[in-house]
Design a protein around this motif. Structure first.
Motif, PDB file in Angstrom:
ATOM      1  N   VAL A 155       0.843  -1.206   0.000  1.00 55.00           N
ATOM      2  CA  VAL A 155       0.000   0.000   0.000  1.00 55.00           C
ATOM      3  C   VAL A 155       0.875   1.252   0.000  1.00 55.00           C
ATOM      4  O   VAL A 155       0.643   2.194  -0.777  1.00 55.00           O
ATOM      5  CB  VAL A 155      -0.959  -0.016   1.209  1.00 55.00           C
ATOM      6  CG1 VAL A 155      -1.689   1.303   1.348  1.00 55.00           C
ATOM      7  CG2 VAL A 155      -1.957  -1.153   1.071  1.00 55.00           C
ATOM      8  N   ALA A 156       1.889   1.279   0.843  1.00 51.61           N
ATOM      9  CA  ALA A 156       2.777   2.450   0.891  1.00 51.61           C
ATOM     10  C   ALA A 156       3.531   2.629  -0.419  1.00 51.61           C
ATOM     11  O   ALA A 156       3.671   3.754  -0.914  1.00 51.61           O
ATOM     12  CB  ALA A 156       3.764   2.305   2.052  1.00 51.61           C
ATOM     13  N   GLY A 157       4.007   1.541  -0.989  1.00 51.07           N
ATOM     14  CA  GLY A 157       4.724   1.632  -2.259  1.00 51.07           C
ATOM     15  C   GLY A 157       3.848   2.114  -3.388  1.00 51.07           C
ATOM     16  O   GLY A 157       4.283   2.856  -4.263  1.00 51.07           O
ATOM     17  N   THR A 158       2.594   1.690  -3.365  1.00 48.83           N
ATOM     18  CA  THR A 158       1.650   2.139  -4.384  1.00 48.83           C
ATOM     19  C   THR A 158       1.461   3.653  -4.331  1.00 48.83           C
ATOM     20  O   THR A 158       1.431   4.330  -5.355  1.00 48.83           O
ATOM     21  CB  THR A 158       0.297   1.442  -4.183  1.00 48.83           C
ATOM     22  OG1 THR A 158       0.492   0.041  -4.270  1.00 48.83           O
ATOM     23  CG2 THR A 158      -0.711   1.877  -5.210  1.00 48.83           C
ATOM     24  N   LEU A 159       1.339   4.176  -3.124  1.00 43.91           N
ATOM     25  CA  LEU A 159       1.125   5.620  -2.982  1.00 43.91           C
ATOM     26  C   LEU A 159       2.395   6.419  -3.238  1.00 43.91           C
ATOM     27  O   LEU A 159       2.359   7.477  -3.863  1.00 43.91           O
ATOM     28  CB  LEU A 159       0.578   5.918  -1.584  1.00 43.91           C
ATOM     29  CG  LEU A 159      -0.787   5.287  -1.269  1.00 43.91           C
ATOM     30  CD1 LEU A 159      -1.145   5.520   0.182  1.00 43.91           C
ATOM     31  CD2 LEU A 159      -1.849   5.823  -2.207  1.00 43.91           C
TER      32      LEU A 159
END
Length: 172
Positions: A70-74
């Motif tokens: 999730v963090a990498g996506t954002l």
């Protein structure tokens, strides 16, 4: 066994007594210094058993895989070149750290599977307004394929560590 089938004394009928030098017709010769033909036992891969602590570590790695996805996506979409490198660095750190923490390939595969499932769920999630969490740019594809590549590399390296593969030249 008879000498014609490869068993028995290799020097039978030749009068030499050395199996390698006087191997007769149909008899097998033994290369080398005449050491025993019994193969050494293959060492166990050394994979430790699943304990409560190891299961807890896998559960934490599972949660960390979801959070890193999730963090990498954002992050990769927010700051394109630097964010993409930061997101892939976080993925690599998670997979490598999971493999080193558990000492097994499962330490890479558990967060890798969680990361992959989360990224694909985020990739396929379309809101009613038509918004995507992933943009259609090059960075999204590099993040997806780069994360898969990092997982494969880390899992292969962890498998080689468990199997006890020595570093250096093959064959000698």
């Amino acid at each position: 066994m008879s000498g014609a089938n490869g068993g028995g004394s290799a020097g039978k009928g030749k009068g030499t007594g050395n199996g390698a030098a006087g191997a007769g017709k149909g008899a097998r010769s033994r290369a080398g210094s005449g050491a025993s033909a019994v193969a050494a036992p293959v060492p166990d891969a050394g994979v430790p058993p699943l304990t409560g602590g190891r299961a807890g570590t896998y559960a934490l790695l599972l949660v960390a895989g979801v959070l890193v996805a999730v963090a990498g996506t954002l992050v990769q979409a927010a700051w394109f070149p630097g964010g993409l490198l930061l997101a892939l660095g976080g993925v690599a750190a998670l997979f490598y750290g999971g493999g080193r923490a558990t000492g097994t390939p499962a330490g890479v595969l558990v967060p890798g599977a969680a990361w992959l499932v989360t990224v694909f769920l985020l990739l396929s999630d379309v809101r009613p307004e038509g918004d995507f969490l992933f943009g259609a740019g090059l960075g999204s594809y590099v993040f997806l394929l780069g994360g898969i590549l990092v997982a494969v590399i880390c899992a292969t390296a962890a498998q080689m560590r468990v199997a006890g593969v020595r570093h250096g030249r093959v064959g000698g």
